[in-house]
Design a protein around this motif. Sequence first.
Motif: not given
Length: 248
Positions: A137-144, A182-191
């Motif tokens: 992960x290379x960017x903040x991903x806080x929102x699906x 199925x929609x799947x589960x979002x991968x949220x995370x940080x760099x």
Amino acid sequence: MALTVDDKHDFLRDGLIIKRDAVDPALVTRARALIDEWCREAMDEALIDQYTQRTFAPELGSHPDLLALFTGSGAAQIAAGLCGDIQPVTTVQVQIRLPEQLLPAAQPVKPMHVDGVACPHLDPEELRTFSLLVGVVLSDVADPRGGALHVQPGAHLEMSRWFRDEWTSGITDQVPPVIDAQGGTPLLGHPGDLLLMHHLVPHAVGRNTGTEPRVMAYFRVSHIHHAERRIQALQNPWLDYPPLSALL
């Protein structure tokens, strides 16, 4: 950054492991600076669809600062701990989901799929499979809704059954209907977060309705014998994972 026995059991069950803050911030900073510079100076908006299907920043595919996310972070050692003997990893795929408000036309979404099977830009008979996907992960991903990767933990086992019992070479379906629904589960995370995901885990990527790009670097890892037994590896999920055999 070694895998624990619990990590390995989680991988057997879910087909993926997420190691938080696993990649050194200095490696992340150098990689992200390189990608940001390419976006400012070299990205061609007319090629957004092509980048999305293949890779952004194709000129940087073998750049040392990007490869270091895998070779210099401990990720390579973890991959070998799962797959045993692996082929050298010499290229990176950069995937960016750009905010829709910055684009003249919508960036293509990626429906539920496994990589290298019935890809829209490939001949349906052609397989470009591998063993393990490693993502940084290379960017903040806080929102699906910000272009997050959506994964289906545990569905690697259903996918192997489908490839074994129903799938035939050349069909254009990427996944069976029960998986596609199925929609799947979002991968949220940080760099710096690290994803290790079995090739057979289905995943999708949707729209980015946020304000910031979502940036990931992916490495495709193959067991040294994968290329000669691609179909068998689709049908037997643990063929390319000999270090896990004692836990099965």
